[in-house]
Motif scaffolding. Structure first.
Motif, PDB file in Angstrom:
ATOM      1  N   PHE A 293       0.829  -1.206   0.000  1.00  0.00           N
ATOM      2  CA  PHE A 293       0.000   0.000   0.000  1.00  0.00           C
ATOM      3  C   PHE A 293       0.862   1.255   0.000  1.00  0.00           C
ATOM      4  O   PHE A 293       0.720   2.134  -0.861  1.00  0.00           O
ATOM      5  N   PHE A 294       1.791   1.349   0.970  1.00  0.00           N
ATOM      6  CA  PHE A 294       2.575   2.584   1.094  1.00  0.00           C
ATOM      7  C   PHE A 294       3.493   2.790  -0.108  1.00  0.00           C
ATOM      8  O   PHE A 294       3.584   3.895  -0.640  1.00  0.00           O
ATOM      9  N   VAL A 295       4.131   1.729  -0.543  1.00  0.00           N
ATOM     10  CA  VAL A 295       5.011   1.856  -1.713  1.00  0.00           C
ATOM     11  C   VAL A 295       4.170   2.231  -2.943  1.00  0.00           C
ATOM     12  O   VAL A 295       4.519   3.133  -3.712  1.00  0.00           O
ATOM     13  N   GLY A 296       3.062   1.551  -3.084  1.00  0.00           N
ATOM     14  CA  GLY A 296       2.180   1.791  -4.237  1.00  0.00           C
ATOM     15  C   GLY A 296       1.649   3.211  -4.262  1.00  0.00           C
ATOM     16  O   GLY A 296       1.680   3.883  -5.304  1.00  0.00           O
ATOM     17  N   GLN A 297       1.199   3.707  -3.123  1.00  0.00           N
ATOM     18  CA  GLN A 297       0.653   5.068  -3.071  1.00  0.00           C
ATOM     19  C   GLN A 297       1.740   6.093  -3.365  1.00  0.00           C
ATOM     20  O   GLN A 297       1.496   7.119  -4.018  1.00  0.00           O
ATOM     21  N   ALA A 298       2.957   5.804  -2.888  1.00  0.00           N
ATOM     22  CA  ALA A 298       4.078   6.707  -3.177  1.00  0.00           C
ATOM     23  C   ALA A 298       4.330   6.766  -4.681  1.00  0.00           C
ATOM     24  O   ALA A 298       4.579   7.841  -5.248  1.00  0.00           O
ATOM     25  N   MET A 299       4.218   5.586  -5.345  1.00  0.00           N
ATOM     26  CA  MET A 299       4.436   5.531  -6.792  1.00  0.00           C
ATOM     27  C   MET A 299       3.323   6.254  -7.547  1.00  0.00           C
ATOM     28  O   MET A 299       3.532   6.807  -8.618  1.00  0.00           O
ATOM     29  N   LEU A 300       2.116   6.202  -6.975  1.00  0.00           N
ATOM     30  CA  LEU A 300       0.979   6.839  -7.641  1.00  0.00           C
ATOM     31  C   LEU A 300       1.028   8.366  -7.515  1.00  0.00           C
ATOM     32  O   LEU A 300       0.318   9.067  -8.240  1.00  0.00           O
ATOM     33  N   GLY A 301       1.839   8.835  -6.601  1.00  0.00           N
ATOM     34  CA  GLY A 301       1.998  10.286  -6.432  1.00  0.00           C
ATOM     35  C   GLY A 301       0.680  10.967  -6.106  1.00  0.00           C
ATOM     36  O   GLY A 301       0.002  10.600  -5.141  1.00  0.00           O
ATOM     37  N   ASP A 302       0.260  11.904  -6.953  1.00  0.00           N
ATOM     38  CA  ASP A 302      -0.946  12.696  -6.707  1.00  0.00           C
ATOM     39  C   ASP A 302      -2.217  11.850  -6.756  1.00  0.00           C
ATOM     40  O   ASP A 302      -3.249  12.244  -6.233  1.00  0.00           O
ATOM     41  N   HIS A 303      -2.135  10.710  -7.431  1.00  0.00           N
ATOM     42  CA  HIS A 303      -3.332   9.872  -7.576  1.00  0.00           C
ATOM     43  C   HIS A 303      -3.514   8.905  -6.413  1.00  0.00           C
ATOM     44  O   HIS A 303      -4.494   8.173  -6.369  1.00  0.00           O
ATOM     45  N   GLY A 304      -2.578   8.873  -5.512  1.00  0.00           N
ATOM     46  CA  GLY A 304      -2.671   7.967  -4.376  1.00  0.00           C
ATOM     47  C   GLY A 304      -3.622   8.476  -3.311  1.00  0.00           C
ATOM     48  O   GLY A 304      -4.108   9.596  -3.378  1.00  0.00           O
ATOM     49  N   VAL A 305      -3.916   7.594  -2.342  1.00  0.00           N
ATOM     50  CA  VAL A 305      -4.780   8.006  -1.223  1.00  0.00           C
ATOM     51  C   VAL A 305      -4.005   7.809   0.076  1.00  0.00           C
ATOM     52  O   VAL A 305      -3.000   7.096   0.125  1.00  0.00           O
ATOM     53  N   SER A 306      -4.505   8.417   1.150  1.00  0.00           N
ATOM     54  CA  SER A 306      -3.892   8.203   2.461  1.00  0.00           C
ATOM     55  C   SER A 306      -4.655   7.089   3.181  1.00  0.00           C
ATOM     56  O   SER A 306      -5.795   6.768   2.831  1.00  0.00           O
ATOM     57  N   LEU A 307      -4.011   6.524   4.188  1.00  0.00           N
ATOM     58  CA  LEU A 307      -4.606   5.415   4.936  1.00  0.00           C
ATOM     59  C   LEU A 307      -5.894   5.852   5.643  1.00  0.00           C
ATOM     60  O   LEU A 307      -6.767   5.031   5.898  1.00  0.00           O
ATOM     61  N   GLY A 308      -5.983   7.168   5.895  1.00  0.00           N
ATOM     62  CA  GLY A 308      -7.151   7.659   6.630  1.00  0.00           C
ATOM     63  C   GLY A 308      -8.380   7.876   5.771  1.00  0.00           C
ATOM     64  O   GLY A 308      -9.476   8.095   6.296  1.00  0.00           O
ATOM     65  N   ALA A 309      -8.246   7.825   4.459  1.00  0.00           N
ATOM     66  CA  ALA A 309      -9.385   8.065   3.583  1.00  0.00           C
ATOM     67  C   ALA A 309     -10.434   6.978   3.780  1.00  0.00           C
ATOM     68  O   ALA A 309     -10.099   5.859   4.197  1.00  0.00           O
ATOM     69  N   PRO A 310     -11.714   7.273   3.446  1.00  0.00           N
ATOM     70  CA  PRO A 310     -12.783   6.309   3.722  1.00  0.00           C
ATOM     71  C   PRO A 310     -12.545   4.956   3.049  1.00  0.00           C
ATOM     72  O   PRO A 310     -12.215   4.895   1.864  1.00  0.00           O
ATOM     73  N   GLY A 311     -12.684   3.913   3.820  1.00  0.00           N
ATOM     74  CA  GLY A 311     -12.583   2.547   3.269  1.00  0.00           C
ATOM     75  C   GLY A 311     -11.174   2.058   3.027  1.00  0.00           C
ATOM     76  O   GLY A 311     -10.969   0.888   2.707  1.00  0.00           O
ATOM     77  N   VAL A 312     -10.177   2.904   3.173  1.00  0.00           N
ATOM     78  CA  VAL A 312      -8.821   2.512   2.791  1.00  0.00           C
ATOM     79  C   VAL A 312      -8.223   1.514   3.788  1.00  0.00           C
ATOM     80  O   VAL A 312      -7.688   0.469   3.385  1.00  0.00           O
ATOM     81  N   LEU A 313      -8.346   1.804   5.074  1.00  0.00           N
ATOM     82  CA  LEU A 313      -7.773   0.901   6.076  1.00  0.00           C
ATOM     83  C   LEU A 313      -8.419  -0.491   5.957  1.00  0.00           C
ATOM     84  O   LEU A 313      -7.739  -1.518   5.990  1.00  0.00           O
ATOM     85  N   ARG A 314      -9.724  -0.492   5.771  1.00  0.00           N
ATOM     86  CA  ARG A 314     -10.450  -1.758   5.592  1.00  0.00           C
ATOM     87  C   ARG A 314      -9.891  -2.534   4.399  1.00  0.00           C
ATOM     88  O   ARG A 314      -9.633  -3.737   4.474  1.00  0.00           O
ATOM     89  N   ALA A 315      -9.647  -1.819   3.300  1.00  0.00           N
ATOM     90  CA  ALA A 315      -9.149  -2.474   2.094  1.00  0.00           C
ATOM     91  C   ALA A 315      -7.727  -3.007   2.287  1.00  0.00           C
ATOM     92  O   ALA A 315      -7.386  -4.095   1.807  1.00  0.00           O
ATOM     93  N   VAL A 316      -6.907  -2.258   3.007  1.00  0.00           N
ATOM     94  CA  VAL A 316      -5.521  -2.694   3.211  1.00  0.00           C
ATOM     95  C   VAL A 316      -5.486  -3.923   4.125  1.00  0.00           C
ATOM     96  O   VAL A 316      -4.802  -4.916   3.833  1.00  0.00           O
ATOM     97  N   LEU A 317      -6.244  -3.866   5.211  1.00  0.00           N
ATOM     98  CA  LEU A 317      -6.345  -5.048   6.074  1.00  0.00           C
ATOM     99  C   LEU A 317      -6.911  -6.224   5.276  1.00  0.00           C
ATOM    100  O   LEU A 317      -6.517  -7.366   5.466  1.00  0.00           O
TER     101      LEU A 317
END
Lengths: 324, 272
Positions: B146-170
């Motif tokens: 997740f973290f590596v991927g979001q870093a690669m996505l740059g502006d298109h990435g999301v933060s862990l706090g965004a809705p549904g994101v933590l659920r999806a990562v877990l």
């Protein structure tokens, strides 16, 4: 102590174990003998609860295997040469086994030393020779220091030194008061190791006797005679109440008499002898005779109620089919 | 030599003070798992594949974002960073299959069952250890991906706090664990690891994807264990989706439960 009561295992097309009832007692080595395919390994798997019996039951220390709280401390077993995954070290193999039964880790090093594998304890068992694999299997059996031990064909494929080692080990374990149950398809091996003998053929019990009794009963000694004048010979022998039985190869066999006495009788009757030799049937032969009869017995299984062991042991001693 | 083995002339059984429990069966399974090299390398390969492929896809996605993402569909940043799961899940399949298949292949299963004759306990201990290990490794894989991927996505990435994101990562960790358990169940039913791998690997790697591409079958493939499970990794509802993330998780859990129960049934009934 292991007790089998009417133990039966049927597969779709054959009966591997056919209402076996016998008890294996402590303080002696009990040999479990039968030709290949007689049902020895199946019986052992039934004892360990690996196979489910079709009928009857088997008890280890008075309980069925599944009810033993820490089974490895009740009965240790060696079923096949290497029941280990080759990628694991000898020590690690025993370690998981010990932990499954709450056996202290130090016991692992003890049994490794006892079977002489301490120097290769941290080597992966995949590289072991057959003999080393067998020793690892025996270490696993001894791990829980159990009062009952069971070995399936432990000397198969071993060199003479390994065979001697296993033989002495089994005797030593029995001398300590443990129950030792060992299978083999070789009578000669059993004769050197076992104090008691259980013989099966086609899944049926053929004999359950002390070794000594088996030898007395089956190591038949007789005198072999060849003569061109059989009738004259029979008459001469008959005068002293001695009977001779014709063997398939044309010779005559006399039991319970010595060559000197027969020579004297033949000489007095003017019978020409071409051969007069004392013979002793080997235990191997006795065993083969016994199991050959089992096949016949199986074919016309109409003798319900007759205890096969007694029936067949007796018939084995009187059969004269043995040729040398 | 002989007498040295043992405790001298009179045999005194050295019984464990307390009878073994459930935890001892698990301890044995854990010891088995950690004393083989295979599982370690398999898990490491799964971890690297999940993170590496995800990072790579995210990197190229970011560079060609406008041309790749069509306007109608909401972009799935989490699922994109989990693109490596397609490969990473194969490690879980291998681990789940070999955990029991290796015992059948070597004949060690008989020794295992003489040590732990209660087959339910044996099987449950195996499943529990497998679940624990794959979930922990899954957590590392999911968060790293997740973290590596979001870093690669740059502006298109999301933060862990965004809705549904933590659920999806877990969900990524849960997904890997469920695939491992499914594989354990299938291998226990088949009792042959080559056969189990021969069915599961092509299924997860190829068949599911191919079926999905066949018009008319697509709707049905949504209910396959991998596709349903991966629904849980989405944060948006896509127009083609027949159900939401939690239903997706439930569908996968049902598949896993069926496989595990099937394995349990076979293990209990059959001779070892």
């Amino acid at each position: 102590m292991i007790e089998l009561r009417e133990l039966t295992k049927r597969y779709e097309d054959k009966t591997a174990v056919d209402s076996l009832s016998f008890a294996i007692r402590p303080g002696q080595v009990t040999g479990f003998l039968g030709p290949n395919g007689a049902g020895k390994s199946t019986t052992m798997r039934l004892i360990l609860g690996l196979d489910r019996p079709t009928g009857g039951q088997v008890l280890v220390d008075g309980r069925s295997y599944a009810q033993l709280p820490a089974p490895l401390t009740h009965i240790g077993s060696l079923l096949e040469a290497s029941a280990a995954q080759g990628g694991r070290t000898a020590r690690d193999h025993l370690l998981w086994l010990a932990r499954s039964n709450r056996i202290p880790d130090r016991r692992v090093d003890q049994v490794l030393a006892a079977v002489g594998l301490q120097d290769v304890a941290r080597k992966r068992s995949g590289g072991f020779s057959l003999g080393m694999g067998q020793r690892l299997g025996i270490a696993a059996a001894l791990l829980g220091d159990p009062p009952v031990l069971m070995f399936d064909e432990p000397v198969n494929g071993l060199d003479p030194e390994g065979i001697l080692w296993i033989r002495n080990l089994m005797k030593g374990l029995a001398a300590e008061g443990r129950t030792v149950f060992v299978s083999s398809h070789l009578m000669s091996e059993m004769a050197l190791t076992a104090d008691h003998l259980v013989v099966i053929g086609r899944g049926r019990l053929l004999a359950d006797v002390p070794m000594e009794e088996f030898i007395d009963r089956n190591a038949r000694s007789y005198v072999r005679i060849r003569t061109p004048q059989p009738q004259a010979l029979l008459d001469a022998l008959d005068s002293r109440g001695i009977t001779a039985v014709r063997a398939p190869d044309g010779s005559w066999e006399v039991e319970g008499s010595d060559p000197a006495a027969i020579a004297a009788l033949a000489g007095a009757g003017g019978v020409v002898l071409e051969e007069l030799s004392p013979q002793r049937a080997s235990l191997e032969e006795a065993f083969m005779r016994m199991t050959a009869d089992a096949v016949e017995y199986h074919a016309d299984a109409t003798l319900n109620g007759v205890r096969p062991a007694a029936d067949l042991t007796e018939s084995a001693t009187t059969t004269t089919g043995a040729t040398s | 030599m002989t007498t040295a083995i043992l405790n001298g002339a009179a045999h005194q059984p050295a019984r464990a003070a307390t009878p073994p429990r459930w935890s001892d069966a698990m301890n044995a399974e854990w010891t088995k798992l950690r004393t083989l090299r295979g599982p370690r390398w398999t898990l490491l390969a799964g971890l690297l594949a999940t993170v590496g492929v995800g990072a790579l896809i995210c990197f190229f996605m970011n560079r060609n974002f406008a041309s790749v993402v069509s306007d109608g569909k909401p972009f799935e940043p989490v699922r994109t960073s989990f693109a490596g799961l397609v490969l990473g899940q194969l490690a879980m399949v291998v681990l789940g299959v070999t955990m029991i298949g290796g015992e059948y292949a070597s004949g060690m299963i008989r020794l295992s069952l003489t040590a732990v004759p209660n087959r339910t306990v044996f099987y449950a201990a195996k499943a529990a250890v497998l679940a624990g290990v794959t979930f922990l490794v899954g957590l590392v894989a999911a968060f790293t991906a997740f973290f590596v991927g979001q870093a690669m996505l740059g502006d298109h990435g999301v933060s862990l706090g965004a809705p549904g994101v933590l659920r999806a990562v877990l969900g990524g960790a849960v997904y890997l664990m469920l695939i491992a358990l499914l594989s354990l169940g299938v291998a226990t039913m088949l009792r042959r690891q080559t056969l189990a791998l021969g069915i599961l690997v092509p299924f997860f790697f190829l068949v599911s994807g191919i079926l999905q591409a066949i018009p008319g079958v697509t709707a049905a493939t949504q209910y396959l264990p991998d596709q349903a499970g991966q629904r849980f990794l989405q944060i948006h509802h896509q127009s083609k989706d027949a159900y939401g993330p939690w239903t997706g998780l439930l569908i996968t859990v049902l598949w896993v439960a069926a496989a595990l129960l099937g394995g349990w049934f076979v293990l209990r009934r059959r001779d070892a």
